[in-house]
Motif scaffolding. Structure first.
Motif, PDB file in Angstrom:
ATOM      1  N   ALA A  36       0.852  -1.202   0.000  1.00 16.67           N
ATOM      2  CA  ALA A  36       0.000   0.000   0.000  1.00 16.67           C
ATOM      3  C   ALA A  36       0.880   1.241   0.000  1.00 16.67           C
ATOM      4  CB  ALA A  36      -0.908  -0.003   1.235  1.00 16.67           C
ATOM      5  N   PRO A  37       1.470   1.562  -1.177  1.00 15.69           N
ATOM      6  CA  PRO A  37       2.471   2.638  -1.239  1.00 15.69           C
ATOM      7  C   PRO A  37       1.948   4.010  -0.808  1.00 15.69           C
ATOM      8  CG  PRO A  37       1.896   1.829  -3.447  1.00 15.69           C
ATOM      9  CD  PRO A  37       1.283   0.895  -2.465  1.00 15.69           C
ATOM     10  N   GLU A  38       0.628   4.205  -0.871  1.00 17.20           N
ATOM     11  CA  GLU A  38       0.102   5.538  -0.528  1.00 17.20           C
ATOM     12  C   GLU A  38      -0.333   5.679   0.930  1.00 17.20           C
ATOM     13  OE1 GLU A  38      -2.901   6.846  -3.236  1.00 17.20           O
ATOM     14  OE2 GLU A  38      -1.681   6.236  -4.939  1.00 17.20           O
ATOM     15  N   ALA A  39      -0.344   4.577   1.650  1.00 18.48           N
ATOM     16  CA  ALA A  39      -0.868   4.618   3.026  1.00 18.48           C
ATOM     17  C   ALA A  39       0.142   5.227   4.003  1.00 18.48           C
ATOM     18  CB  ALA A  39      -1.227   3.208   3.478  1.00 18.48           C
ATOM     19  N   SER A  40      -0.384   5.869   5.056  1.00 20.32           N
ATOM     20  CA  SER A  40       0.487   6.274   6.164  1.00 20.32           C
ATOM     21  C   SER A  40       0.997   5.025   6.856  1.00 20.32           C
ATOM     22  CB  SER A  40      -0.294   7.090   7.198  1.00 20.32           C
ATOM     23  OG  SER A  40      -0.723   8.310   6.663  1.00 20.32           O
ATOM     24  N   VAL A  41       2.167   5.174   7.470  1.00 17.99           N
ATOM     25  CA  VAL A  41       2.815   4.027   8.098  1.00 17.99           C
ATOM     26  C   VAL A  41       3.271   4.385   9.505  1.00 17.99           C
ATOM     27  CG1 VAL A  41       5.020   2.801   8.023  1.00 17.99           C
ATOM     28  CG2 VAL A  41       3.607   2.868   5.983  1.00 17.99           C
ATOM     29  N   LEU A  42       2.928   3.523  10.460  1.00 19.82           N
ATOM     30  CA  LEU A  42       3.511   3.606  11.806  1.00 19.82           C
ATOM     31  C   LEU A  42       4.272   2.299  12.003  1.00 19.82           C
ATOM     32  CD1 LEU A  42       3.731   5.032  14.598  1.00 19.82           C
ATOM     33  CD2 LEU A  42       1.707   3.722  15.294  1.00 19.82           C
ATOM     34  N   SER A  43       5.592   2.396  11.982  1.00 25.06           N
ATOM     35  CA  SER A  43       6.399   1.187  12.075  1.00 25.06           C
ATOM     36  C   SER A  43       7.117   1.172  13.416  1.00 25.06           C
ATOM     37  CB  SER A  43       7.408   1.141  10.921  1.00 25.06           C
ATOM     38  OG  SER A  43       8.032  -0.124  10.902  1.00 25.06           O
ATOM     39  N   VAL A  44       6.925   0.105  14.167  1.00 26.74           N
ATOM     40  CA  VAL A  44       7.333   0.082  15.576  1.00 26.74           C
ATOM     41  C   VAL A  44       8.409  -0.972  15.799  1.00 26.74           C
ATOM     42  CG1 VAL A  44       6.430  -0.103  17.922  1.00 26.74           C
ATOM     43  CG2 VAL A  44       4.914   0.617  16.096  1.00 26.74           C
ATOM     44  N   LYS A  45       9.327  -0.677  16.714  1.00 25.14           N
ATOM     45  CA  LYS A  45      10.322  -1.686  17.117  1.00 25.14           C
ATOM     46  C   LYS A  45       9.884  -2.311  18.439  1.00 25.14           C
ATOM     47  CE  LYS A  45      15.184  -2.440  18.062  1.00 25.14           C
ATOM     48  NZ  LYS A  45      16.503  -1.860  18.315  1.00 25.14           N
ATOM     49  N   GLY A  46       9.944  -3.614  18.526  1.00 23.06           N
ATOM     50  CA  GLY A  46       9.547  -4.319  19.751  1.00 23.06           C
ATOM     51  C   GLY A  46      10.424  -3.918  20.934  1.00 23.06           C
ATOM     52  N   ASN A  47       9.815  -3.868  22.120  1.00 25.28           N
ATOM     53  CA  ASN A  47      10.510  -3.416  23.327  1.00 25.28           C
ATOM     54  C   ASN A  47      11.285  -4.506  24.060  1.00 25.28           C
ATOM     55  OD1 ASN A  47      10.118  -0.694  23.526  1.00 25.28           O
ATOM     56  ND2 ASN A  47       8.249  -0.825  24.764  1.00 25.28           N
ATOM     57  N   VAL A  48      11.090  -5.753  23.652  1.00 27.21           N
ATOM     58  CA  VAL A  48      11.742  -6.855  24.369  1.00 27.21           C
ATOM     59  C   VAL A  48      13.071  -7.184  23.687  1.00 27.21           C
ATOM     60  CG1 VAL A  48      11.538  -9.321  24.917  1.00 27.21           C
ATOM     61  CG2 VAL A  48       9.576  -7.802  25.237  1.00 27.21           C
ATOM     62  N   ASP A  49      14.092  -7.367  24.521  1.00 22.99           N
ATOM     63  CA  ASP A  49      15.425  -7.680  23.991  1.00 22.99           C
ATOM     64  C   ASP A  49      15.746  -9.139  24.336  1.00 22.99           C
ATOM     65  OD1 ASP A  49      18.186  -8.077  23.770  1.00 22.99           O
ATOM     66  OD2 ASP A  49      18.638  -5.977  24.211  1.00 22.99           O
ATOM     67  N   GLU A  50      15.851  -9.988  23.314  1.00 22.23           N
ATOM     68  CA  GLU A  50      16.216 -11.393  23.545  1.00 22.23           C
ATOM     69  C   GLU A  50      17.622 -11.598  22.989  1.00 22.23           C
ATOM     70  OE1 GLU A  50      13.542 -15.160  22.678  1.00 22.23           O
ATOM     71  OE2 GLU A  50      14.999 -14.934  21.070  1.00 22.23           O
ATOM     72  N   ASN A  51      18.599 -11.548  23.868  1.00 21.15           N
ATOM     73  CA  ASN A  51      20.009 -11.674  23.454  1.00 21.15           C
ATOM     74  C   ASN A  51      20.350 -10.769  22.281  1.00 21.15           C
ATOM     75  OD1 ASN A  51      20.180 -13.804  25.338  1.00 21.15           O
ATOM     76  ND2 ASN A  51      19.385 -15.228  23.806  1.00 21.15           N
ATOM     77  N   GLY A  52      19.925  -9.519  22.398  1.00 23.62           N
ATOM     78  CA  GLY A  52      20.262  -8.548  21.355  1.00 23.62           C
ATOM     79  C   GLY A  52      19.260  -8.507  20.210  1.00 23.62           C
ATOM     80  N   MET A  53      18.271  -9.403  20.228  1.00 26.57           N
ATOM     81  CA  MET A  53      17.260  -9.396  19.150  1.00 26.57           C
ATOM     82  C   MET A  53      15.960  -8.793  19.669  1.00 26.57           C
ATOM     83  SD  MET A  53      17.742 -13.062  17.239  1.00 26.57           S
ATOM     84  CE  MET A  53      17.217 -13.998  18.657  1.00 26.57           C
ATOM     85  N   ALA A  54      15.451  -7.812  18.923  1.00 31.50           N
ATOM     86  CA  ALA A  54      14.204  -7.159  19.347  1.00 31.50           C
ATOM     87  C   ALA A  54      13.011  -8.064  19.050  1.00 31.50           C
ATOM     88  CB  ALA A  54      14.042  -5.828  18.624  1.00 31.50           C
ATOM     89  N   ARG A  55      12.082  -8.092  20.007  1.00 33.08           N
ATOM     90  CA  ARG A  55      10.816  -8.827  19.869  1.00 33.08           C
ATOM     91  C   ARG A  55       9.700  -7.996  20.475  1.00 33.08           C
ATOM     92  NH1 ARG A  55      10.173 -14.247  19.488  1.00 33.08           N
ATOM     93  NH2 ARG A  55       8.547 -14.193  21.067  1.00 33.08           N
ATOM     94  N   PHE A  56       8.455  -8.416  20.198  1.00 32.34           N
ATOM     95  CA  PHE A  56       7.312  -7.694  20.748  1.00 32.34           C
ATOM     96  C   PHE A  56       6.836  -8.252  22.080  1.00 32.34           C
ATOM     97  CE2 PHE A  56       7.375  -6.271  16.416  1.00 32.34           C
ATOM     98  CZ  PHE A  56       7.171  -4.911  16.598  1.00 32.34           C
ATOM     99  N   PHE A  57       7.263  -9.458  22.434  1.00 32.20           N
ATOM    100  CA  PHE A  57       6.949 -10.015  23.762  1.00 32.20           C
ATOM    101  C   PHE A  57       7.931 -11.136  24.040  1.00 32.20           C
ATOM    102  CE2 PHE A  57       4.375 -12.095  20.563  1.00 32.20           C
ATOM    103  CZ  PHE A  57       4.604 -13.437  20.796  1.00 32.20           C
ATOM    104  N   ALA A  58       8.059 -11.497  25.321  1.00 36.58           N
ATOM    105  CA  ALA A  58       9.042 -12.518  25.701  1.00 36.58           C
ATOM    106  C   ALA A  58       8.510 -13.926  25.414  1.00 36.58           C
ATOM    107  CB  ALA A  58       9.360 -12.376  27.183  1.00 36.58           C
ATOM    108  N   ARG A  59       9.407 -14.852  25.223  1.00 34.15           N
ATOM    109  CA  ARG A  59       9.014 -16.265  25.090  1.00 34.15           C
ATOM    110  C   ARG A  59       9.883 -17.085  26.026  1.00 34.15           C
ATOM    111  NH1 ARG A  59      11.348 -17.443  18.930  1.00 34.15           N
ATOM    112  NH2 ARG A  59      13.303 -16.328  19.245  1.00 34.15           N
TER     113      ARG A  59
END
Ligand code: MLT
Length: 200
Positions: A36-59
């Motif tokens: 959707a090239p014309e759409a507004s975009v809100l792009s978010v980075k996950g707050n959880v850090d798993e050994n240096g890798m960003a995620r949106f929740f812990a596992r």
């Protein structure tokens, strides 16, 4: 939350971009451009850090989610979208999630837990975020599911369970299966684009 906002056409939904494990807020920008090239975009980075890798929740381990953290992070993300809609003046009622893997899982979790948190969703390679809860009414919340028949992380039955759960909550679900694995394939992106153009 760390994020990028790009203003687009106000008549279209705002795409909420949610990356996979180890990604960041830049990852899915090219995907939004394709779908959707014309759409507004809100792009978010996950707050959880798993050994240096960003995620949106812990596992707890691969495929086994930390439910308490999942619920906490789902609410945190919802809150962040509410605030961003104020700050950037986009329509809070017209937000479509576009997520891959871990990002698709938190988008599914928003649908499972919070009524009217999303207008629709494109979920690439998503899992069942939680079991044993009743979903809110998802009438008028269409979902596109892209999945791989040979995904080593997500058995076909799990994707089917996700589809059934969403349908039972009255979502209209479009499934698209590739012969591939967990990777995102061009064909499912093309199908998602068609789905978006048909629905919005
Ligand atoms: C998850 O933890 O959300 C899934 O296992 C997918 C992923 O590896 O991110």
């Amino acid at each position: 939350m760390k994020h990028i906002f790009k203003q687009g056409n106000n008549e279209l939904p705002t795409l909420l971009l949610l990356h996979g494990t180890g990604g960041d807020e830049r990852d899915l920008l090219p995907l939004a451009e394709m779908i959707a090239p014309e759409a507004s975009v809100l792009s978010v980075k996950g707050n959880v850090d798993e050994n240096g890798m960003a995620r949106f929740f812990a596992r707890l381990r691969e495929g086994v989610f930390d439910e308490e953290d999942l619920v906490f992070r789902t609410n945190e993300l919802k809150q962040f979208i509410d605030e961003s809609a104020n700050d950037y003046e986009f329509d809070r009622g017209n937000v479509v999630a576009l997520g891959y893997s871990n990002g698709a899982n938190i988008a599914a979790s928003m649908m499972y837990h919070i009524k009217e948190s999303l207008k629709a969703g494109i979920l690439f390679h998503a899992m069942v975020p939680r079991r044993g809860i009743e979903l809110p009414d998802l009438s008028g919340v269409p979902v596109f599911i892209g999945a791989g028949k040979r995904d080593p992380l997500i058995p076909m039955n799990e994707t089917k369970e996700l589809v059934e759960n969403l349908k039972k909550a009255h979502s209209s679900v479009t499934e698209f299966w590739t012969d591939g694995g967990h990777e995102l394939r061009r064909e499912e992106v093309d199908e998602a684009k068609k789905w978006f153009e048909k629905n919005f």
